[in-house]
Design an enzyme around this catalytic site. Structure first.
Site, PDB file in Angstrom:
ATOM      1  N   ASP A 403      -9.838  16.972  41.652  1.00 37.69           N
ATOM      2  CA  ASP A 403     -10.064  16.856  42.943  1.00 37.69           C
ATOM      3  C   ASP A 403      -9.338  16.159  44.211  1.00 37.69           C
ATOM      4  O   ASP A 403      -7.813  15.429  44.017  1.00 37.69           O
ATOM      5  CB  ASP A 403     -11.475  16.008  42.821  1.00 37.69           C
ATOM      6  CG  ASP A 403     -12.253  16.007  44.055  1.00 37.69           C
ATOM      7  OD1 ASP A 403     -12.196  16.762  44.958  1.00 37.69           O
ATOM      8  OD2 ASP A 403     -13.240  14.391  44.766  1.00 37.69           O
ATOM      9  N   GLU A 406      -6.143  18.947  48.207  1.00 38.85           N
ATOM     10  CA  GLU A 406      -5.524  19.546  49.800  1.00 38.85           C
ATOM     11  C   GLU A 406      -4.222  18.943  49.751  1.00 38.85           C
ATOM     12  O   GLU A 406      -3.934  20.408  50.082  1.00 38.85           O
ATOM     13  CB  GLU A 406      -6.821  19.498  50.397  1.00 38.85           C
ATOM     14  CG  GLU A 406      -7.737  20.194  49.958  1.00 38.85           C
ATOM     15  CD  GLU A 406      -8.711  19.045  49.119  1.00 38.85           C
ATOM     16  OE1 GLU A 406      -8.269  18.178  48.743  1.00 38.85           O
ATOM     17  OE2 GLU A 406      -9.627  20.019  48.682  1.00 38.85           O
ATOM     18  N   ASP A 477     -17.557  19.860  48.784  1.00 42.74           N
ATOM     19  CA  ASP A 477     -18.893  18.957  49.386  1.00 42.74           C
ATOM     20  C   ASP A 477     -20.002  19.850  50.255  1.00 42.74           C
ATOM     21  O   ASP A 477     -19.915  18.942  51.341  1.00 42.74           O
ATOM     22  CB  ASP A 477     -18.320  18.185  50.472  1.00 42.74           C
ATOM     23  CG  ASP A 477     -17.298  17.097  49.077  1.00 42.74           C
ATOM     24  OD1 ASP A 477     -17.640  17.461  47.583  1.00 42.74           O
ATOM     25  OD2 ASP A 477     -16.985  15.428  49.493  1.00 42.74           O
TER      26      ASP A 477
HETATM   27  C1  GLC Z   1     -15.355  14.863  46.873  1.00 44.77           C
HETATM   28  C2  GLC Z   1     -15.099  15.761  45.738  1.00 44.77           C
HETATM   29  C3  GLC Z   1     -16.384  14.960  44.907  1.00 44.77           C
HETATM   30  C4  GLC Z   1     -16.356  14.224  44.652  1.00 44.77           C
HETATM   31  C5  GLC Z   1     -15.904  12.751  45.176  1.00 44.77           C
HETATM   32  C6  GLC Z   1     -15.984  11.860  44.457  1.00 44.77           C
HETATM   33  O1  GLC Z   1     -15.886  14.096  47.342  1.00 44.77           O
HETATM   34  O2  GLC Z   1     -15.473  16.986  46.395  1.00 44.77           O
HETATM   35  O3  GLC Z   1     -17.411  16.083  44.421  1.00 44.77           O
HETATM   36  O4  GLC Z   1     -17.746  13.710  43.698  1.00 44.77           O
HETATM   37  O5  GLC Z   1     -14.726  13.227  45.975  1.00 44.77           O
HETATM   38  O6  GLC Z   1     -14.708  11.986  43.488  1.00 44.77           O
END
Ligand code: GLC
Length: 787
Positions: A403, A406, A477
């Protein structure tokens, strides 16, 4: 920018042209694919998407004309004129794609935005001109698909987008230009003829699909090379296949990763995790995977566990595994700046982190606070990161969720001038930003494969073209809102057309509180998304299947069970995808391209060629119009046969997702399972919809790479429906020893009076929809008399 053609030469399948100001190359990759190149920055392609550019030996013809040069293959004609204007024609000389000969003419914005902004609006920016721009003539009937993960409708005509991987916390709306992924590839369709363009440039790129002027569309970049591939069809599916021939296909995943997955930001203790696991089994909802979000870590330090919350992780994963659950843990790129923390220390010692322009480790804030950013553009760093996966694998973790890659920080994107080693070609952040997540996923994939020998399960949020080789992806998200459920369908369809076949959305929505009806409708889309995961944000209300009432739980169970039933069919689709690049979830236009009614279908899709899904994506709705294309379609719930090429109205209460099966389909089904591997399946159910058709079912061990050495079985069914229904089974490949013993055919026809298998009359059992007959899983012919 280029000026007049001065001279040229031809070498192999390449045409080198010197223009007054620069040089250009037309490179024939194969009869359908042509690369257009000008070394504006580097002399070579330097691609992060294409690992190995494969040329196909093919005849190429050259002609010099008065005002253009012409190259042709058996399928395509390419004409190049002054200013490096390139036009493409099919072999009949019909124009496919022409460079626009005039300058861009953006519309003008009138007035002063000052007061408008005072009110709180953000004024639209004026159109920008870019260092590199390719402007193509746009035709009235032109439609655009692809472009990866973008908001808006299936057809991208009239939209403008920017490719710059962005973690944008605001609700994603139609006017969003950037999201988490940058896949600079699109397909255009006109008059039943499709082609694709892949602009292989990792800098910030721009795509305007006729928004600023309906006479043209354009793509451009801030920097880098002019380097794009023209990919001819004319069939749309062939364009997708040819694009994935270049950038890679989605490898066959482990079967459990196609099962249901439950996530939450955050299950923050062993007790809560176990409670969730037990609930699934108690409430009879199949589930294969539980996700651990950032709170499982010690102080958000990647590759560590908070042993207060999760004492002895190995035991926890073991206990869950005994109950049929796999655990997937999140791993973000940000490494906490903390002396004494081994990952940080190793990174500093070996120079593994990105630096500022003075060579000092670049630090920015993410979950752990001040953090360093591994330089995934460097192969040494990828190897190190890959080996770190072992720390998780040794704790019994089965998959890794990447995650924030980017890369995101709490202060927005990293500055343009952060420095990366870029495998020996040092580059600033602005050049590698869009491939950071892609290369992180590659590192994770390679490490996981190395340390398990199994097919890796990696999820990534950020992508570039070709990321499908390394990871599945989710759409980040989203919101728990109806417009985000609606948007999920075209977004996943366009991702699929852009090579990313294994994707899904957070079922139920991530940000804000979902509700029973929304969740009930979302699971009906999730059921057909290759990645099927419910996930929601911290402090939102509970979103697990049982978080609402009995009715919601029942609906949820119904669709998760349907998913497990269809798993062997989905696995077949993933296997086909590995060779053809075609995604399991497909817009109707992929197979019914000539039918104008499907060019802009935003809320229907095909699940493979045999199943059509028309989910309800609006609150309070209990009916909808469904368009059925050519052929006959069988309503999955009622068994009614409906003629295609018409719109019908389907009544669909909250527990019904309209589903139609193409006549002549054979769909493999699993029996009820709590999780993959719970039972040995020796008798496979085949859901048979009498008609003419063919189906090949694939079987292997579901997890290892042994299939690459031939350890798999193929069962090929050919069904003809003439006087009798005849189903012929051939086994063109038999390499996997645990082959099926029997096939249990569920024939959806009530008028059957005799079943003969290889001259032997077989007994059958009447069912609600027809008959059930068990046949040995060996080559042979079954004749079914229908009166
Ligand atoms: C980001 C991710 C989400 C995750 C969060 C905490 O917002 O997109 O899926 O739960 O981070 O890690």
């Amino acid at each position: 920018m280029f000026g007049k053609i001065i001279n040229y030469k031809i070498e192999n399948n390449k045409l080198f042209i010197n223009f007054e100001k620069r040089a250009g190359i037309i490179d024939i990759i194969n009869p359908y694919v042509v690369n257009i190149f000008s070394a504006l920055k580097y002399n070579d392609h330097y691609s992060r998407a294409i690992d190995n550019l494969k040329y196909e030996q093919c005849a190429v013809y050259f002609e010099q004309h008065n005002d253009y040069l012409e190259l042709s293959t058996s399928e395509l004609i390419v004409k190049v004129s002054d200013n490096f204007k390139v036009d493409f024609f099919n072999k009949y000389g019909e124009v496919l794609c022409e460079d626009y000969r005039n300058q861009r003419e953006p519309f003008i914005r009138r007035g002063d935005s000052f007061l408008f902004e005072q009110e709180g609006h953000k004024a639209q920016e004026d159109s920008c001109f870019h260092k590199i721009e390719v402007i193509k003539k746009m035709y009235n009937d032109e439609k655009f698909y692809g472009l990866g993960e973008k908001t808006g409708h299936l057809n991208k005509k009239g939209y403008e987008y920017t490719m710059w991987n962005t973690d944008d916390g605001s609700p994603h709306v139609e006017s969003h230009k950037t999201l988490y992924k940058s896949i600079p590839f699109f397909i255009t369709l006109r008059e039943n003829s499709a082609y694709g363009i892949f602009f292989d440039n990792t800098f910030k790129t721009y795509f305007d699909m006729g928004k600023e002027n309906s006479n043209y569309y354009y793509f451009g970049a801030d920097d880098g090379n002019l380097d794009y591939y023209f990919i001819a069809g004319p069939e749309l599916d062939k364009v997708v296949t040819r694009y994935t021939d270049l950038t890679g296909t989605t490898p066959l995943p482990q079967m459990w990763s196609l099962g249901y997955q439950q996530s939450r930001y955050t299950y923050d203790s062993k007790e809560r995790l176990m409670e969730i696991a037990n609930n699934f089994r108690e409430k009879d909802i199949p589930c294969d995977v539980l996700h651990l979000d950032i709170d499982y870590m010690d102080d958000f330090k990647v590759f560590t566990w908070d042993e207060n919350k999760f004492p002895n992780p190995k035991e926890i994963t073991k206990e869950l595994s005994n109950n049929g659950f796999k655990v997937v843990t999140i791993i973000d790129p940000g490494v906490k700046k903390s002396k004494g923390y081994s990952i940080f220390d190793q990174g500093i010692e070996n120079g593994y982190f990105a630096t500022d322009k003075d060579g000092i480790t670049y630090i920015n804030k993410v979950w752990p606070g001040d953090s360093a950013f591994p330089d995934f553009t460097d192969s040494q760093v990828r190897d190190w990161w890959g080996d770190n996966q072992k720390l998780m694998i040794d704790s019994g973790v089965s998959g890794i969720w990447n995650d924030m890659n980017e890369p995101a920080s709490f202060n927005g994107p990293l500055p343009d001038d952060v420095q990366f080693k870029n495998d020996g070609r040092p580059a600033a952040h602005k050049e590698v930003h869009n491939v950071y997540g892609h290369l992180m996923a590659k590192a994770t994939f390679d490490g996981y494969k190395k340390h398990t020998g199994k097919r890796p399960f990696v999820i990534t949020r950020a992508c570039y073209a070709g990321s499908q080789k390394y990871a599945t992806a989710w759409t980040g998200d989203n919101q728990s809102s109806w417009d985000h459920l609606r948007m999920a369908v075209p977004m996943l369809l366009n991702l699929g057309l852009s090579g990313m076949a294994f994707t899904g959305t957070d079922v139920g929505g991530f940000v804000s509180d979902t509700n029973a009806e929304l969740l009930s409708r979302w699971v009906q889309v999730g059921c057909f998304s290759p990645l099927f995961r419910n996930h929601s944000a911290v402090v939102t209300r509970d979103q697990e299947p049982w978080a609402f009432d009995e009715n919601t739980l029942n609906i949820y169970r119904k669709y998760v069970k349907l998913r497990y039933k269809l798993l062997p069919y989905l696995y077949d689709l993933m296997k086909q995808c590995e060779s053809s690049g075609l995604p399991p979830m497909r817009p109707l236009v992929l197979h019914y391209t000539n039918d104008k009614n499907v060019h802009e279908l935003n809320d229907e899709f095909l699940f493979g060629e045999n199943i059509l899904v028309a989910p309800i994506v609006e609150q309070g709705k209990n009916f909808r119009a469904v368009y059925l294309p050519e052929g006959n379609w069988i309503d999955y719930w009622t068994g009614e046969t409906i003629k295609g090429m018409q719109h019908i109205i389907k009544k669909a209460e909250l527990d019904t997702c309209p589903i139609y099966i193409k006549q002549g389909s054979i769909i493999p089904n699993y029996p009820e399972l709590n999780y993959i591997g719970e039972k040995v399946i020796s008798d496979l159910v085949l859901d048979v919809y009498p008609g003419d058709g063919e189906y090949t079912h694939y079987q292997d061990d579901g997890s290892s790479y042994n299939y690459k050495d031939g350890e798999f079985n193929l069962y090929k069914f050919t069904m003809t429906n003439d006087k009798n229904l005849v189903i012929k089974l051939e086994t063109p490949h038999t390499g996997y020893k645990n082959h099926y013993k029997n096939f249990k055919l569920m024939i959806n026809d009530k008028n059957i009076n005799k079943v003969v298998f290889d001259n032997e009359e077989m007994s059958y059992i009447p069912t609600a929809t027809g008959v059930e007959v068990t046949l040995p899983a060996v080559e042979g012919e079954t004749t079914i008399q229908i009166h």
